[in-house]
Design a protein around this motif. Structure first.
Motif, PDB file in Angstrom:
ATOM      1  N   ILE A  43      40.394  31.033  23.345  1.00  0.00           N
ATOM      2  CA  ILE A  43      41.228  29.965  22.882  1.00  0.00           C
ATOM      3  C   ILE A  43      42.111  30.776  21.980  1.00  0.00           C
ATOM      4  N   LEU A  44      43.475  30.916  22.086  1.00  0.00           N
ATOM      5  CA  LEU A  44      44.430  31.383  21.391  1.00  0.00           C
ATOM      6  C   LEU A  44      45.296  30.270  20.451  1.00  0.00           C
ATOM      7  N   VAL A  45      44.965  30.378  19.066  1.00  0.00           N
ATOM      8  CA  VAL A  45      45.468  29.507  18.274  1.00  0.00           C
ATOM      9  C   VAL A  45      47.100  29.799  17.676  1.00  0.00           C
ATOM     10  N   ALA A  46      47.937  29.059  18.117  1.00  0.00           N
ATOM     11  CA  ALA A  46      49.295  29.450  17.436  1.00  0.00           C
ATOM     12  C   ALA A  46      49.690  28.421  16.502  1.00  0.00           C
ATOM     13  N   GLY A  47      49.599  28.915  15.159  1.00  0.00           N
ATOM     14  CA  GLY A  47      49.863  27.916  14.125  1.00  0.00           C
ATOM     15  C   GLY A  47      49.253  28.527  12.692  1.00  0.00           C
ATOM     16  N   GLY A  48      48.800  27.747  11.839  1.00  0.00           N
ATOM     17  CA  GLY A  48      48.372  28.270  10.507  1.00  0.00           C
ATOM     18  C   GLY A  48      46.984  28.139  10.279  1.00  0.00           C
ATOM     19  N   ASP A  49      46.510  28.275   9.049  1.00  0.00           N
ATOM     20  CA  ASP A  49      45.233  28.119   8.501  1.00  0.00           C
ATOM     21  C   ASP A  49      44.729  26.510   9.154  1.00  0.00           C
TER      22      ASP A  49
END
Length: 324
Positions: free
Chosen positions: A71-77
């Motif tokens: 899973i690639l997370v595009a965003g912040g913490d």
């Protein structure tokens, strides 16, 4: 295929995108990222979040129903926090085989900072292609609700209480009015430090020599070391199987000023008023209901008048991180 990539990758990536995080509204930049992924022959599917908490639901669905383990997370913490909670609360038996990657676009980006993944400076395609993987620990904050139901919150960076939690509370209010800016945390920190009142706690780790009972001004229990957009309140390492808790036990004007200086110098745990706990388990008893934060996400239990006991645990090598 470009000469930069000389062999295909067979894993499938689910790309969870928070379109409201930081600078993610630049469509031209996104089209360029998608183009590079295609050139590198990296298989991926895009999923956009529509509301707060949606990444939890998406992550659960993607690992349980769609069978994704990358899973690639595009965003912040905050988005990364939700994805981790979605995976860890899923019913899959092989959570330790799930690998995460990060394209940071949030306000703080503290998780990416630990791994050397910086907003606007990361070649995410190269990271996905090279597949350098490091197992990392996941922390839990556990408590029993008034109805007897046990609640578990998972975290990667840290859990905070006292001033640390109030800083997040005020930062979130300001973000709704001014948007995501790094200066908001510093402003909220100074305001919270001068208006917060002391509380009484009892800290009981596995190691009895680190026990503490008394007043508490602020606390940050780190699985990793960064919080608040690059400040180091702990010296935590998310690969060593233990937490690093920094508990500031008293405060007056002089101590506050010294504490702020030490905080911005990234050595706050060296202060004489700091009680440090290094352990894999910690029980916390408080005199009154608390406001917590986990990875910058508020956990407001002040209306749950009978919740005074909390457990923090570190789960070693729970998930995997793709790093530069």
């Amino acid at each position: 295929m470009s000469e930069q990539y000389n062999s295909p990758r067979t894993e499938r990536w689910a790309m969870i995108i928070n379109p409201t995080a930081g600078k993610l509204r630049n469509h031209k930049k996104w089209n360029e990222i998608f183009r590079k992924l295609s050139i590198a022959e990296i298989a991926y599917s895009k999923y956009y979040t529509d509301y707060e908490g949606h990444a939890i639901v998406l992550a659960q669905h993607l690992v349980e129903t769609r069978g994704f383990r990358h899973i690639l997370v595009a965003g912040g913490d905050g988005t990364f926090h939700e994805v981790v909670n979605g995976i860890m609360t899923s019913n899959i038996p092989d959570k330790h085989k799930v690998t995460l990657a990060l394209l940071p676009y949030g306000t703080g980006n503290d998780w990416g900072r630990y791994w050397g993944i910086y907003r606007g400076k990361v070649d995410i395609v190269k990271i996905l292609y090279n597949r350098k993987t490091v197992p990392f620990d996941v922390g839990t904050l556990s408590y029993t609700k008034s109805n007897g139901e046990k609640e578990v919150v998972y975290f990667t960076n840290s859990v905070g209480m006292g001033v640390d939690a109030w800083v997040v509370y005020y930062t979130n209010i300001l973000k709704k009015r001014f948007g995501g800016h790094s200066w908001l945390y510093s402003f909220s920190l100074i305001a919270s430090v001068f208006f917060h009142k002391m509380e009484n706690v009892e800290l009981t780790p596995n190691d009895a020599s680190q026990h503490y009972k008394g007043s508490l001004f602020t606390a940050n229990i780190g699985n990793s070391c960064y919080s608040g957009g690059g400040l180091k309140q702990t010296d935590g390492d998310p690969t060593d199987g233990i937490m690093f808790g920094t508990f500031i036990t008293s405060a007056n004007i002089l101590k506050i000023l010294k504490g702020l200086k030490a905080l911005f110098a990234n050595r706050i745990w060296d202060l004489p008023i700091a009680h440090v706990i290094k352990d894999s388990h910690l029980h916390i008893h408080t005199d009154k209901p608390q406001l917590f934060e986990a990875n910058g996400v508020l956990i407001d239990l002040r209306k749950e008048l009978d919740i005074l006991d909390f457990d923090i645990d570190i789960h070693h090598n729970a998930l995997n991180m793709l790093v530069p």
